[in-house]
Design a protein around this motif. Structure first.
Motif, mmCIF file in Angstrom:
data_model
loop_
_atom_site.group_PDB
_atom_site.id
_atom_site.type_symbol
_atom_site.label_atom_id
_atom_site.label_comp_id
_atom_site.label_asym_id
_atom_site.label_seq_id
_atom_site.Cartn_x
_atom_site.Cartn_y
_atom_site.Cartn_z
ATOM 1 N N VAL A 43 45.960 -11.546 17.359
ATOM 2 C CA VAL A 43 44.547 -11.196 17.474
ATOM 3 C C VAL A 43 43.931 -11.297 16.089
ATOM 4 O O VAL A 43 44.343 -10.583 15.170
ATOM 5 N N SER A 44 42.978 -12.184 15.924
ATOM 6 C CA SER A 44 42.310 -12.356 14.639
ATOM 7 C C SER A 44 41.455 -11.138 14.321
ATOM 8 O O SER A 44 40.686 -10.664 15.171
ATOM 9 N N THR A 45 41.584 -10.618 13.086
ATOM 10 C CA THR A 45 40.769 -9.467 12.681
ATOM 11 C C THR A 45 39.291 -9.789 12.762
ATOM 12 O O THR A 45 38.485 -8.981 13.243
ATOM 13 N N SER A 46 38.916 -10.983 12.290
ATOM 14 C CA SER A 46 37.498 -11.352 12.321
ATOM 15 C C SER A 46 37.012 -11.501 13.761
ATOM 16 O O SER A 46 35.889 -11.079 14.097
ATOM 17 N N ALA A 47 37.841 -12.050 14.650
ATOM 18 C CA ALA A 47 37.455 -12.178 16.059
ATOM 19 C C ALA A 47 37.330 -10.805 16.708
ATOM 20 O O ALA A 47 36.423 -10.562 17.514
ATOM 21 N N ALA A 48 38.238 -9.889 16.335
ATOM 22 C CA ALA A 48 38.188 -8.538 16.892
ATOM 23 C C ALA A 48 36.965 -7.782 16.391
ATOM 24 O O ALA A 48 36.473 -6.865 17.068
ATOM 25 N N ARG A 49 36.464 -8.150 15.219
ATOM 26 C CA ARG A 49 35.223 -7.547 14.716
ATOM 27 C C ARG A 49 34.018 -8.163 15.409
ATOM 28 O O ARG A 49 33.041 -7.482 15.723
ATOM 29 N N ASP A 50 34.082 -9.468 15.649
ATOM 30 C CA ASP A 50 32.945 -10.150 16.267
ATOM 31 C C ASP A 50 32.673 -9.672 17.683
ATOM 32 O O ASP A 50 31.539 -9.759 18.167
ATOM 33 N N ILE A 51 33.710 -9.159 18.362
ATOM 34 C CA ILE A 51 33.546 -8.730 19.744
ATOM 35 C C ILE A 51 32.832 -7.384 19.856
ATOM 36 O O ILE A 51 32.368 -6.990 20.920
ATOM 37 N N LEU A 52 32.716 -6.684 18.727
ATOM 38 C CA LEU A 52 32.086 -5.366 18.726
ATOM 39 C C LEU A 52 30.565 -5.479 18.674
ATOM 40 O O LEU A 52 30.024 -6.421 18.081
ATOM 41 N N PRO A 53 29.848 -4.531 19.261
ATOM 42 C CA PRO A 53 28.381 -4.539 19.162
ATOM 43 C C PRO A 53 27.939 -4.266 17.724
ATOM 44 O O PRO A 53 28.657 -3.617 16.956
ATOM 45 N N ARG A 54 26.801 -4.763 17.356
ATOM 46 C CA ARG A 54 26.291 -4.561 15.998
ATOM 47 C C ARG A 54 25.683 -3.174 15.807
ATOM 48 O O ARG A 54 25.496 -2.708 14.681
ATOM 49 N N GLN A 55 25.379 -2.501 16.906
ATOM 50 C CA GLN A 55 24.832 -1.151 16.842
ATOM 51 C C GLN A 55 25.512 -0.280 17.894
ATOM 52 O O GLN A 55 25.988 -0.791 18.918
ATOM 53 N N VAL A 56 25.569 1.012 17.628
ATOM 54 C CA VAL A 56 26.102 1.955 18.621
ATOM 55 C C VAL A 56 25.021 2.975 18.953
ATOM 56 O O VAL A 56 24.157 3.281 18.124
ATOM 57 N N ALA A 57 25.091 3.493 20.150
ATOM 58 C CA ALA A 57 24.114 4.484 20.594
ATOM 59 C C ALA A 57 24.310 5.794 19.835
ATOM 60 O O ALA A 57 25.416 6.100 19.370
ATOM 61 N N VAL A 58 23.243 6.569 19.715
ATOM 62 C CA VAL A 58 23.310 7.848 19.002
ATOM 63 C C VAL A 58 24.384 8.771 19.592
ATOM 64 O O VAL A 58 25.162 9.361 18.842
ATOM 65 N N PRO A 59 24.495 8.917 20.919
ATOM 66 C CA PRO A 59 25.560 9.786 21.459
ATOM 67 C C PRO A 59 26.962 9.326 21.033
ATOM 68 O O PRO A 59 27.829 10.160 20.761
ATOM 69 N N THR A 60 27.168 8.008 20.968
ATOM 70 C CA THR A 60 28.472 7.486 20.536
ATOM 71 C C THR A 60 28.719 7.803 19.071
ATOM 72 O O THR A 60 29.826 8.194 18.683
ATOM 73 N N ALA A 61 27.686 7.642 18.241
ATOM 74 C CA ALA A 61 27.813 7.957 16.817
ATOM 75 C C ALA A 61 28.116 9.441 16.608
ATOM 76 O O ALA A 61 28.942 9.809 15.763
ATOM 77 N N LEU A 62 27.471 10.296 17.389
ATOM 78 C CA LEU A 62 27.721 11.729 17.289
ATOM 79 C C LEU A 62 29.145 12.072 17.719
ATOM 80 O O LEU A 62 29.818 12.912 17.095
ATOM 81 N N GLU A 63 29.611 11.417 18.781
ATOM 82 C CA GLU A 63 30.969 11.652 19.249
ATOM 83 C C GLU A 63 31.993 11.209 18.191
ATOM 84 O O GLU A 63 32.973 11.903 17.931
ATOM 85 N N PHE A 64 31.741 10.065 17.590
ATOM 86 C CA PHE A 64 32.628 9.555 16.536
ATOM 87 C C PHE A 64 32.714 10.546 15.373
ATOM 88 O O PHE A 64 33.800 10.894 14.910
ATOM 89 N N GLY A 65 31.557 11.018 14.914
ATOM 90 C CA GLY A 65 31.540 11.954 13.799
ATOM 91 C C GLY A 65 32.193 13.282 14.137
ATOM 92 O O GLY A 65 32.929 13.849 13.323
ATOM 93 N N ARG A 66 31.945 13.771 15.344
ATOM 94 C CA ARG A 66 32.544 15.031 15.771
ATOM 95 C C ARG A 66 34.065 14.908 15.831
ATOM 96 O O ARG A 66 34.795 15.779 15.321
ATOM 97 N N GLN A 67 34.543 13.839 16.437
ATOM 98 C CA GLN A 67 35.988 13.647 16.561
ATOM 99 C C GLN A 67 36.663 13.585 15.188
ATOM 100 O O GLN A 67 37.696 14.227 14.963
ATOM 101 N N LEU A 68 36.092 12.816 14.284
ATOM 102 C CA LEU A 68 36.707 12.654 12.967
ATOM 103 C C LEU A 68 36.721 13.982 12.215
ATOM 104 O O LEU A 68 37.727 14.350 11.600
ATOM 105 N N GLY A 69 35.615 14.718 12.277
ATOM 106 C CA GLY A 69 35.560 16.013 11.604
ATOM 107 C C GLY A 69 36.564 17.000 12.171
ATOM 108 O O GLY A 69 37.261 17.700 11.425
ATOM 109 N N VAL A 70 36.654 17.051 13.498
ATOM 110 C CA VAL A 70 37.602 17.959 14.145
ATOM 111 C C VAL A 70 39.038 17.560 13.805
ATOM 112 O O VAL A 70 39.893 18.419 13.532
ATOM 113 N N PHE A 71 39.306 16.273 13.791
ATOM 114 C CA PHE A 71 40.656 15.791 13.511
ATOM 115 C C PHE A 71 41.092 16.151 12.091
ATOM 116 O O PHE A 71 42.201 16.672 11.887
#
Length: 320
Positions: free
Chosen positions: A192-220
């Motif tokens: 799996v190419s790293t650049s291809a795996a990056r290209d498949i991702l959306p360029r923006q994430v929704a605010v609820p997803t960003a909040l979930e990401f931050g919460r998870q990392l902080g809790v972890f």
């Protein structure tokens, strides 16, 4: 600086990038329990002209032209840095033992980069400190993936689990780990190419997803510091990359379901994949899941599985 004629050798371990919940900011080094040296090794010795020899089980996967090899670029970058800061240099002969598969999600390029720069730094008398080395390693990794990031090079170089700061000093900090956890890892054998795996991702994430990401990392991170294993495991879910990248990994959903139903604390993609990992509370569970993954997730004879721990040390130096 007096020219050194002895051989300097460095080994750099494999690593898990992201560790599911820490996209581009969290990483962990890997060391198989059975003593397998899962990582790349580079040797350096003085020579009349620069040369690079590539050997090892995955050497044939790299470009034949050594000028296209990241280790050559590491040498060039290191020498430029030495000249910039008034350090004396000389040509060297380098040997890369390519033991990690390319595009595996095990930090293959990072391992080559870390081993090469560590061996060069050793050979030339340690002119650069850990943070300067990390910055160089991140720049080299950026040549491979298209963007500078440290989630593989930092744990590979420093060992343990590392959190990227987004600053130049320090570029990464070490986190506590649960040294009684075992990690069942399986490389399926596909690329799996790293650049291809990056290209498949959306360029923006929704605010609820960003909040979930931050919460998870902080809790972890808090759970690591307080020793709360159950809390740490409960937030190890990738809400950024896995929903998109799993379509690149045949059998991923089945592997996740089996592991989570049979004792895994968490299951996820190592880096860009296709390697997957299952965090386990004991060695027996890790062995059982490793065997299942080896039989059901592995796609071809290039694949492999290991029961691993997170080592406290990263790149290892030795004098030839």
């Amino acid at each position: 600086m007096k020219q050194v004629n002895t051989q300097s050798i460095a080994f750099a371990p494999a690593s898990i990038g992201n560790v599911s919940l820490g996209y581009d900011v969290l990483g962990a080094a890997l060391a198989p329990e059975d003593g397998t040296r899962l990582g790349d090794e580079v040797s350096v010795e003085s020579a009349d002209t620069f040369s690079l020899t590539v050997v090892g089980p995955f050497a044939h996967k790299l470009p034949d032209n050594v000028n296209q090899n990241i280790v050559t670029h590491c040498y060039e970058h290191f020498i430029e840095a030495c000249v910039k800061y008034g350090r004396r240099t000389h040509p060297v002969a380098m040997i890369l033992h390519k033991n990690l598969p390319i595009g595996s999600g095990l930090g293959s390029s990072a391992s080559s980069i870390v081993a090469a720069l560590t061996a060069l730094n050793k050979h030339f008398g340690q002119p650069f400190d850990n943070n300067a080395m990390l910055l160089m390693m991140g720049e080299m990794e950026g040549q491979i993936s298209g963007s500078i990031h440290y989630d593989n090079v930092a744990p590979c170089y420093l060992g343990g689990m590392t959190l990227m700061t987004g600053k130049r000093v320090p570029a990464a900090v070490s986190l506590p780990i649960f040294d009684d956890w075992y990690w069942a890892i399986c490389y399926s054998g596909i690329t799996v190419s790293t650049s291809a795996a990056r290209d498949i991702l959306p360029r923006q994430v929704a605010v609820p997803t960003a909040l979930e990401f931050g919460r998870q990392l902080g809790v972890f991170v808090n759970a690591l510091h307080t020793g709360d294993r159950l809390m740490a495991a409960s937030v190890m879910q990738d809400v950024i990359a896995e929903p998109y990248r799993k379509q690149l990994l045949p059998g991923f959903d089945e592997a996740r379901a089996y592991c989570m139903n049979n004792g895994a604390l968490a299951f996820g993609i190592s880096g860009s994949g296709p390697t997957v990992f299952a965090a386990c509370a004991d060695k027996t569970t890790a062995q059982t899941l490793t065997q299942w993954l080896d039989q059901h997730y592995k796609q071809n004879e290039d694949g492999f599985s290991h029961v691993c721990r997170i080592p406290q040390t990263g790149a290892l130096e030795q004098q030839g």
